[in-house]
Scaffold this motif. Structure first.
Motif, PDB file in Angstrom:
ATOM      1  N   SER A  68       0.837  -1.206   0.000  1.00 59.37           N
ATOM      2  CA  SER A  68       0.000   0.000   0.000  1.00 59.37           C
ATOM      3  C   SER A  68       0.876   1.261   0.000  1.00 59.37           C
ATOM      4  CB  SER A  68      -0.963   0.006   1.185  1.00 59.37           C
ATOM      5  OG  SER A  68      -0.256   0.080   2.400  1.00 59.37           O
ATOM      6  N   ASP A  69       1.997   1.197   0.734  1.00 60.61           N
ATOM      7  CA  ASP A  69       2.933   2.335   0.714  1.00 60.61           C
ATOM      8  C   ASP A  69       3.470   2.564  -0.696  1.00 60.61           C
ATOM      9  OD1 ASP A  69       2.619   2.817   3.394  1.00 60.61           O
ATOM     10  OD2 ASP A  69       4.500   1.832   4.004  1.00 60.61           O
ATOM     11  N   ALA A  70       3.774   1.493  -1.394  1.00 62.62           N
ATOM     12  CA  ALA A  70       4.301   1.613  -2.754  1.00 62.62           C
ATOM     13  C   ALA A  70       3.252   2.220  -3.689  1.00 62.62           C
ATOM     14  CB  ALA A  70       4.748   0.253  -3.268  1.00 62.62           C
ATOM     15  N   LYS A  71       1.997   1.810  -3.527  1.00 63.43           N
ATOM     16  CA  LYS A  71       0.918   2.372  -4.356  1.00 63.43           C
ATOM     17  C   LYS A  71       0.746   3.862  -4.076  1.00 63.43           C
ATOM     18  CE  LYS A  71      -1.788  -1.842  -4.922  1.00 63.43           C
ATOM     19  NZ  LYS A  71      -3.046  -2.532  -4.591  1.00 63.43           N
ATOM     20  N   ASN A  72       0.736   4.218  -2.802  1.00 59.67           N
ATOM     21  CA  ASN A  72       0.584   5.628  -2.436  1.00 59.67           C
ATOM     22  C   ASN A  72       1.765   6.464  -2.942  1.00 59.67           C
ATOM     23  OD1 ASN A  72      -1.844   5.136  -1.140  1.00 59.67           O
ATOM     24  ND2 ASN A  72      -0.895   4.852   0.869  1.00 59.67           N
ATOM     25  N   THR A  73       2.947   5.876  -2.828  1.00 52.70           N
ATOM     26  CA  THR A  73       4.142   6.582  -3.311  1.00 52.70           C
ATOM     27  C   THR A  73       4.092   6.734  -4.826  1.00 52.70           C
ATOM     28  OG1 THR A  73       5.422   5.670  -1.471  1.00 52.70           O
ATOM     29  CG2 THR A  73       6.659   6.562  -3.324  1.00 52.70           C
ATOM     30  N   ALA A  74       3.626   5.718  -5.516  1.00 52.97           N
ATOM     31  CA  ALA A  74       3.511   5.801  -6.976  1.00 52.97           C
ATOM     32  C   ALA A  74       2.525   6.903  -7.371  1.00 52.97           C
ATOM     33  CB  ALA A  74       3.081   4.465  -7.554  1.00 52.97           C
ATOM     34  N   LYS A  75       1.396   6.988  -6.663  1.00 52.84           N
ATOM     35  CA  LYS A  75       0.419   8.053  -6.931  1.00 52.84           C
ATOM     36  C   LYS A  75       1.038   9.427  -6.689  1.00 52.84           C
ATOM     37  CE  LYS A  75      -3.904   5.666  -5.869  1.00 52.84           C
ATOM     38  NZ  LYS A  75      -5.076   5.640  -4.958  1.00 52.84           N
ATOM     39  N   LEU A  76       1.733   9.548  -5.583  1.00 53.42           N
ATOM     40  CA  LEU A  76       2.370  10.818  -5.246  1.00 53.42           C
ATOM     41  C   LEU A  76       3.420  11.210  -6.288  1.00 53.42           C
ATOM     42  CD1 LEU A  76       2.675  13.157  -3.232  1.00 53.42           C
ATOM     43  CD2 LEU A  76       4.371  11.775  -2.035  1.00 53.42           C
TER      44      LEU A  76
END
Length: 139
Positions: A87-95
């Motif tokens: 989930s951190d990776a997904k959020n970081t990708a969005k950011l």
């Protein structure tokens, strides 16, 4: 006979001289009219430039905030929990996508500012070709 000829030549000379004066004033008026059109274009470009600079300031602030957030997010990755890492990776990708988009918008804004400034330089060069200058009087 000589007096009549002299009188005719005299009035013909005055007539020709008078039409030359009118022709000069018509040319002057046409040049001044074109100069005012060019000057109004310059004022329009100046307004566009001011608006774009305001937009650029906002974008610069937004980009700096997003860049700082992206730096913090990408630096602090922990692999202790696989679910949270995903989930951190997904959020970081969005950011990162949001940051990239904001940086692209800022680059476009910078490009528009340069383009408007170049257009203004061309307009000023056109204005310098004329014999007259525009004077604006404030009431």
């Amino acid at each position: 006979m000589i007096k009549k000829l002299f009188a005719i030549l005299f009035f013909a000379g005055i007539g020709i001289f008078g039409t030359e004066i009118k022709a000069q004033t018509i040319d002057e008026i046409k040049q001044k009219q074109e100069l005012f059109k060019i000057y109004s274009d310059l004022l329009d470009k100046n307004m566009d430039l001011a608006k774009e600079r305001q937009t650029n300031v906002k974008l610069t602030e937004e980009v700096s905030v997003l860049n700082r957030k992206s730096d913090k997010k990408t630096d602090k990755f922990t692999s202790s929990d696989p679910k949270s890492t995903s989930s951190d990776a997904k959020n970081t990708a969005k950011l990162l996508k949001e940051t990239e988009s904001a940086n692209r918008d800022l680059a476009k804004s910078n490009s528009r500012i340069k383009s408007i400034e170049n257009d203004m330089k061309k307009i000023v060069a056109k204005m310098e070709k004329y014999d007259y200058a525009v004077e604006i009087k404030k009431k």
